[in-house]
Design an enzyme around this catalytic site. Structure first.
Site, PDB file in Angstrom:
ATOM      1  N   ARG A  16      -0.046   2.550 -11.533  1.00  0.00           N
ATOM      2  CA  ARG A  16       0.941   1.860 -10.712  1.00  0.00           C
ATOM      3  C   ARG A  16       2.318   2.496 -10.890  1.00  0.00           C
ATOM      4  O   ARG A  16       2.695   2.883 -12.005  1.00  0.00           O
ATOM      5  CB  ARG A  16       1.027   0.374 -11.082  1.00  0.00           C
ATOM      6  CG  ARG A  16      -0.242  -0.391 -10.800  1.00  0.00           C
ATOM      7  CD  ARG A  16      -0.569  -0.472  -9.322  1.00  0.00           C
ATOM      8  NE  ARG A  16      -1.781  -1.259  -9.098  1.00  0.00           N
ATOM      9  CZ  ARG A  16      -3.000  -0.729  -9.026  1.00  0.00           C
ATOM     10  NH1 ARG A  16      -3.163   0.581  -9.173  1.00  0.00           N
ATOM     11  NH2 ARG A  16      -4.052  -1.493  -8.813  1.00  0.00           N
ATOM     12  N   CYS A  39       0.392   1.862  -5.766  1.00  0.00           N
ATOM     13  CA  CYS A  39      -0.536   2.735  -6.486  1.00  0.00           C
ATOM     14  C   CYS A  39       0.031   4.141  -6.624  1.00  0.00           C
ATOM     15  O   CYS A  39       0.815   4.605  -5.790  1.00  0.00           O
ATOM     16  CB  CYS A  39      -1.868   2.799  -5.748  1.00  0.00           C
ATOM     17  SG  CYS A  39      -2.750   1.231  -5.679  1.00  0.00           S
ATOM     18  N   HIS A  45       0.834  -1.202   0.000  1.00  0.00           N
ATOM     19  CA  HIS A  45       0.000   0.000   0.000  1.00  0.00           C
ATOM     20  C   HIS A  45       0.869   1.253   0.000  1.00  0.00           C
ATOM     21  O   HIS A  45       1.921   1.307   0.656  1.00  0.00           O
ATOM     22  CB  HIS A  45      -0.885   0.034   1.246  1.00  0.00           C
ATOM     23  CG  HIS A  45      -2.125  -0.792   1.116  1.00  0.00           C
ATOM     24  ND1 HIS A  45      -2.972  -0.724   0.032  1.00  0.00           N
ATOM     25  CD2 HIS A  45      -2.694  -1.698   1.973  1.00  0.00           C
ATOM     26  CE1 HIS A  45      -3.997  -1.542   0.202  1.00  0.00           C
ATOM     27  NE2 HIS A  45      -3.849  -2.157   1.378  1.00  0.00           N
TER      28      HIS A  45
END
Length: 252
Positions: free
Chosen positions: A239, A230, A156
């Site tokens: 990405r 991300c 993340h």
């Protein structure tokens, strides 16, 4: 007069109720933001930290007795081969894992000194079992650490521990280590791709090369590391990719 006053009172009550609803909704939204930006990070980082310490304690325990040799003494494993240096072979040998990690199992520790990151690596990239716990997830169909091919990881960038929030700050030559029960592998950052589509599977291929920006990536087999997250921040539209190459390894 009474009718006009009643209408005004009704309008005033309506405005008051509307104002209360707006304030309540604002507080609820604020609590949701606090939960996402602070609480999930706090919980995930604590979980990830406990997992790193648990792995270190487990690895520090004496190994169980191995098979006995002809003299009755335990057979000791052979030392890992040294990795090639700047003047060595292009692809250093690496020991293969004898067993695959279980799904969602944390089995390695990733360290990136440049951004102060220490995080557990778990098998798979599921949100509930891996990424939302602050772990870094291993793409299960890619190579393991130290193996020929592409050891590919996801994490993340925002919320839930956000381990990869600062990987955009990595520069060529930065060091990344992956520690397992058996060895410590050092990769060196080599290239990056600032933006590509989530469907760009080429970036985690055995020889990583973007299917969209075809000039980004590699053309020869090797020992690669790929980090994906991300981008832009607080969005999952694209990405961000960072690549490294295995430059050394040593037995743990």
């Amino acid at each position: 007069m009474r009718r006009g006053r009643g209408v005004r009172d009704l309008l005033a009550r309506g405005l008051w109720v509307s104002a209360e609803l707006v304030v309540t909704l604002g507080l609820v939204l604020l609590l949701l933001v606090v939960h996402q930006l602070w609480w999930t990070n706090r919980e995930a980082r604590q979980d990830a930290g406990r997992t790193v310490h648990a792995l270190q304690r487990e690895w520090d325990l004496p190994p169980p007795d191995g098979p006995a040799g002809p003299s009755g003494e335990p057979v000791m494993p052979e030392p890992l081969p040294s990795a090639a240096g700047p003047t060595g072979t292009r692809n250093p040998p690496a020991p293969a894992r004898t067993t695959s990690p279980r799904w969602d199992q944390a089995y390695a520790v990733l360290r990136i000194p440049r951004i102060g990151l220490t995080a557990p690596v778990a098998e798979g990239t599921s949100k509930g079992g891996v990424l939302d716990r602050g772990y870094v997830g291993h793409y299960s169909r890619t190579a393991q650490a130290g193996q020929a091919g592409n050891f590919s990881l996801a994490g993340h960038r925002n919320t839930h521990g956000e381990p990869f929030r600062r990987i955009d700050r990595l520069r060529r030559g930065d060091r990344i280590t992956v520690e397992t029960r058996d060895a410590v592998y050092t990769y060196t950052v080599d290239k990056s791709l600032a933006q590509t589509a989530p469907s760009d599977s080429g970036v985690i291929a055995p020889v990583p090369r973007s299917n969209i920006t075809t000039s980004a990536g590699y053309s020869e087999p090797g020992y690669y590391l790929t980090l994906t997250t991300c981008t832009p921040e607080f969005s999952s539209r694209y990405r961000l990719v960072v690549w490294g190459k295995l430059t050394s390894m040593r037995p743990r």
